[in-house]
Design a protein around this motif. Structure first.
Motif, PDB file in Angstrom:
ATOM      1  N   THR A   1       3.683   5.638 -13.810  1.00 17.14           N
ATOM      2  CA  THR A   1       3.422   4.673 -14.884  1.00 17.14           C
ATOM      3  C   THR A   1       2.107   5.064 -15.550  1.00 17.14           C
ATOM      4  O   THR A   1       1.334   5.858 -15.008  1.00 17.14           O
ATOM      5  N   LYS A   2       1.842   4.498 -16.735  1.00 17.41           N
ATOM      6  CA  LYS A   2       0.610   4.862 -17.430  1.00 17.41           C
ATOM      7  C   LYS A   2      -0.220   3.677 -17.898  1.00 17.41           C
ATOM      8  O   LYS A   2      -1.368   3.849 -18.293  1.00 17.41           O
ATOM      9  N   ASN A   3       0.344   2.478 -17.872  1.00 21.29           N
ATOM     10  CA  ASN A   3      -0.363   1.316 -18.405  1.00 21.29           C
ATOM     11  C   ASN A   3      -0.776   0.294 -17.359  1.00 21.29           C
ATOM     12  O   ASN A   3      -1.586  -0.589 -17.656  1.00 21.29           O
ATOM     13  N   LEU A   4      -0.221   0.372 -16.170  1.00 22.46           N
ATOM     14  CA  LEU A   4      -0.447  -0.671 -15.173  1.00 22.46           C
ATOM     15  C   LEU A   4      -1.817  -0.551 -14.504  1.00 22.46           C
ATOM     16  O   LEU A   4      -2.329   0.550 -14.296  1.00 22.46           O
ATOM     17  N   ILE A   5      -2.373  -1.702 -14.163  1.00 16.00           N
ATOM     18  CA  ILE A   5      -3.601  -1.779 -13.370  1.00 16.00           C
ATOM     19  C   ILE A   5      -3.143  -2.133 -11.953  1.00 16.00           C
ATOM     20  O   ILE A   5      -2.767  -3.272 -11.676  1.00 16.00           O
ATOM     21  N   VAL A   6      -3.122  -1.155 -11.080  1.00 14.45           N
ATOM     22  CA  VAL A   6      -2.487  -1.314  -9.769  1.00 14.45           C
ATOM     23  C   VAL A   6      -3.508  -1.741  -8.714  1.00 14.45           C
ATOM     24  O   VAL A   6      -4.550  -1.098  -8.546  1.00 14.45           O
ATOM     25  N   LEU A   7      -3.186  -2.832  -8.022  1.00 13.49           N
ATOM     26  CA  LEU A   7      -4.039  -3.366  -6.966  1.00 13.49           C
ATOM     27  C   LEU A   7      -3.319  -3.324  -5.624  1.00 13.49           C
ATOM     28  O   LEU A   7      -2.100  -3.468  -5.559  1.00 13.49           O
ATOM     29  N   ALA A   8      -4.102  -3.158  -4.572  1.00  8.05           N
ATOM     30  CA  ALA A   8      -3.577  -3.234  -3.214  1.00  8.05           C
ATOM     31  C   ALA A   8      -3.560  -4.690  -2.764  1.00  8.05           C
ATOM     32  O   ALA A   8      -4.402  -5.489  -3.189  1.00  8.05           O
TER      33      ALA A   8
ATOM     34  N   ASP B   1      -5.637   0.489  10.638  1.00  6.47           N
ATOM     35  CA  ASP B   1      -6.370  -0.284   9.640  1.00  6.47           C
ATOM     36  C   ASP B   1      -6.149   0.316   8.257  1.00  6.47           C
ATOM     37  O   ASP B   1      -5.816   1.490   8.123  1.00  6.47           O
ATOM     38  N   VAL B   2      -6.340  -0.511   7.234  1.00  4.62           N
ATOM     39  CA  VAL B   2      -6.144  -0.055   5.851  1.00  4.62           C
ATOM     40  C   VAL B   2      -7.502   0.365   5.288  1.00  4.62           C
ATOM     41  O   VAL B   2      -8.371  -0.473   5.042  1.00  4.62           O
ATOM     42  N   LEU B   3      -7.667   1.656   5.081  1.00  5.28           N
ATOM     43  CA  LEU B   3      -8.940   2.226   4.653  1.00  5.28           C
ATOM     44  C   LEU B   3      -9.128   2.095   3.145  1.00  5.28           C
ATOM     45  O   LEU B   3      -8.284   2.532   2.360  1.00  5.28           O
ATOM     46  N   PRO B   4     -10.232   1.492   2.698  1.00  3.92           N
ATOM     47  CA  PRO B   4     -10.454   1.329   1.256  1.00  3.92           C
ATOM     48  C   PRO B   4     -10.398   2.643   0.485  1.00  3.92           C
ATOM     49  O   PRO B   4      -9.787   2.720  -0.587  1.00  3.92           O
ATOM     50  N   GLU B   5     -11.038   3.670   1.005  1.00  2.66           N
ATOM     51  CA  GLU B   5     -11.042   4.961   0.311  1.00  2.66           C
ATOM     52  C   GLU B   5      -9.642   5.540   0.167  1.00  2.66           C
ATOM     53  O   GLU B   5      -9.341   6.223  -0.831  1.00  2.66           O
ATOM     54  N   ALA B   6      -8.771   5.278   1.138  1.00  3.23           N
ATOM     55  CA  ALA B   6      -7.400   5.781   1.053  1.00  3.23           C
ATOM     56  C   ALA B   6      -6.630   5.075  -0.059  1.00  3.23           C
ATOM     57  O   ALA B   6      -5.826   5.690  -0.771  1.00  3.23           O
ATOM     58  N   LEU B   7      -6.876   3.776  -0.226  1.00  3.52           N
ATOM     59  CA  LEU B   7      -6.237   3.036  -1.318  1.00  3.52           C
ATOM     60  C   LEU B   7      -6.701   3.574  -2.670  1.00  3.52           C
ATOM     61  O   LEU B   7      -5.898   3.749  -3.593  1.00  3.52           O
ATOM     62  N   LYS B   8      -7.994   3.859  -2.765  1.00  2.32           N
ATOM     63  CA  LYS B   8      -8.520   4.401  -4.019  1.00  2.32           C
ATOM     64  C   LYS B   8      -7.943   5.781  -4.295  1.00  2.32           C
ATOM     65  O   LYS B   8      -7.574   6.101  -5.440  1.00  2.32           O
TER      66      LYS B   8
ATOM     67  N   ALA C   1       0.818  -1.218   0.000  1.00  2.00           N
ATOM     68  CA  ALA C   1       0.000   0.000   0.000  1.00  2.00           C
ATOM     69  C   ALA C   1       0.847   1.262   0.000  1.00  2.00           C
ATOM     70  O   ALA C   1       0.495   2.255  -0.659  1.00  2.00           O
ATOM     71  N   VAL C   2       1.976   1.232   0.704  1.00  4.32           N
ATOM     72  CA  VAL C   2       2.803   2.445   0.803  1.00  4.32           C
ATOM     73  C   VAL C   2       3.478   2.800  -0.508  1.00  4.32           C
ATOM     74  O   VAL C   2       3.984   3.915  -0.669  1.00  4.32           O
TER      75      VAL C   2
ATOM     76  N   VAL D   1      -6.941   0.425  -8.099  1.00  6.20           N
ATOM     77  CA  VAL D   1      -8.255   0.175  -8.711  1.00  6.20           C
ATOM     78  C   VAL D   1      -8.833  -1.165  -8.280  1.00  6.20           C
ATOM     79  O   VAL D   1      -9.856  -1.610  -8.787  1.00  6.20           O
ATOM     80  N   GLY D   2      -8.157  -1.809  -7.325  1.00  8.74           N
ATOM     81  CA  GLY D   2      -8.641  -3.097  -6.855  1.00  8.74           C
ATOM     82  C   GLY D   2      -7.844  -3.594  -5.679  1.00  8.74           C
ATOM     83  O   GLY D   2      -6.900  -2.935  -5.211  1.00  8.74           O
TER      84      GLY D   2
END
Length: 236
Positions: free
Chosen positions: A57-64, A78-85, A47-48, A90-91
């Motif tokens: 980057t411009k092509n990657l689909i980045v997930l937590a 705790d790891v907040l979903p909104e903070a990851l977004k 996450a960090v 994106v996932g």
């Protein structure tokens, strides 16, 4: 709306093999290969590291790699979903064997992810677990026997397991993408799994522990392109 993924795709997990500048170095290599071979690449990093990867980057689909189900407010550490977004993810991954969840936790996380239009990349061990998780309708299931994960020398998933688990998942929900990743260490294995019917292949230790990780990223993504081209030829 959730991010759409073109198939076949490739997935890279850094886990905690690398951190800081090295994560960005590998991400840029994956980004370049994604563009070179015109293949969608999922990039799963701590996450960090997400914001730095997304911004450079411009092509990657980045997930937590994980998230909790709390909402903005209290919840120290705790790891907040909104903070990851907000960081650009994106996932999220759920139920990796290195961060296992109970079935109720998996359901709660999938429900929470759907609230914020996050892709859900769910991991499963046995065929039975894959079938149970399929009934929760994640976007992706990565069925991988635990003993093969992490470059333990156990090889890759047996093709009979691969075909059985793919059929089981698709009988429940044909819209779930099925990926194979456990134990993959070279491009040929990537090619073979996709040609066997998997929508994707992925690697973590197979890249991170390779003699030349940057070259291995290119080799594996090139193999996805080759499989995609060969599958297209077979349709004609």
């Amino acid at each position: 709306m959730k991010r759409k993924i073109r198939t076949p795709y490739f997935e890279i997990g850094t886990k905690n093999y690398i951190y800081g500048d090295k994560v960005l170095e590998y991400a840029k290599a994956a980004d370049a290969a994604a563009e070179k071979y015109d293949i969608d690449v999922l990039f799963i990093c701590p996450a960090v590291e997400i914001r730095n990867v997304v911004q450079n980057t411009k092509n990657l689909i980045v997930l937590a790699p994980y998230m909790d189900t709390l909402r903005p407010g209290r919840g120290m550490a705790d790891v907040l979903p909104e903070a990851l977004k907000a960081a650009g993810a994106v996932g999220v991954v759920v139920n990796h064997c290195e961060k296992p969840m109970s079935l109720p936790q998996i359901k709660a996380t999938i429900d929470r992810a759907n609230e914020i239009d996050f892709l859900v990349f769910a991991c499963a061990d046995t065929v039975a677990e894959a079938k149970a998780i399929a009934q929760l309708h994640p976007d992706i299931i990565n069925p991988e026997p635990t003993e093969l994960i992490g470059g333990s020398g156990g090889g890759v998933s047996d093709m009979s397991y691969v075909k059985e688990v793919m059929q089981a998942i698709r009988e429940i929900d044909p819209n779930i993408l099925v990926e194979q990743a456990a134990g993959i260490t070279n491009g040929k294995q990537v090619y073979d799994f996709i040609m066997a019917g998997s929508e994707a292949a992925g690697a973590a230790s197979g890249i991170m522990n390779a003699e030349d990780p940057i070259a291995m990223i290119d080799e594996m993504i090139a193999a996805v392109r080759q499989a995609a081209d060969d599958l297209e030829k077979m349709k004609k």
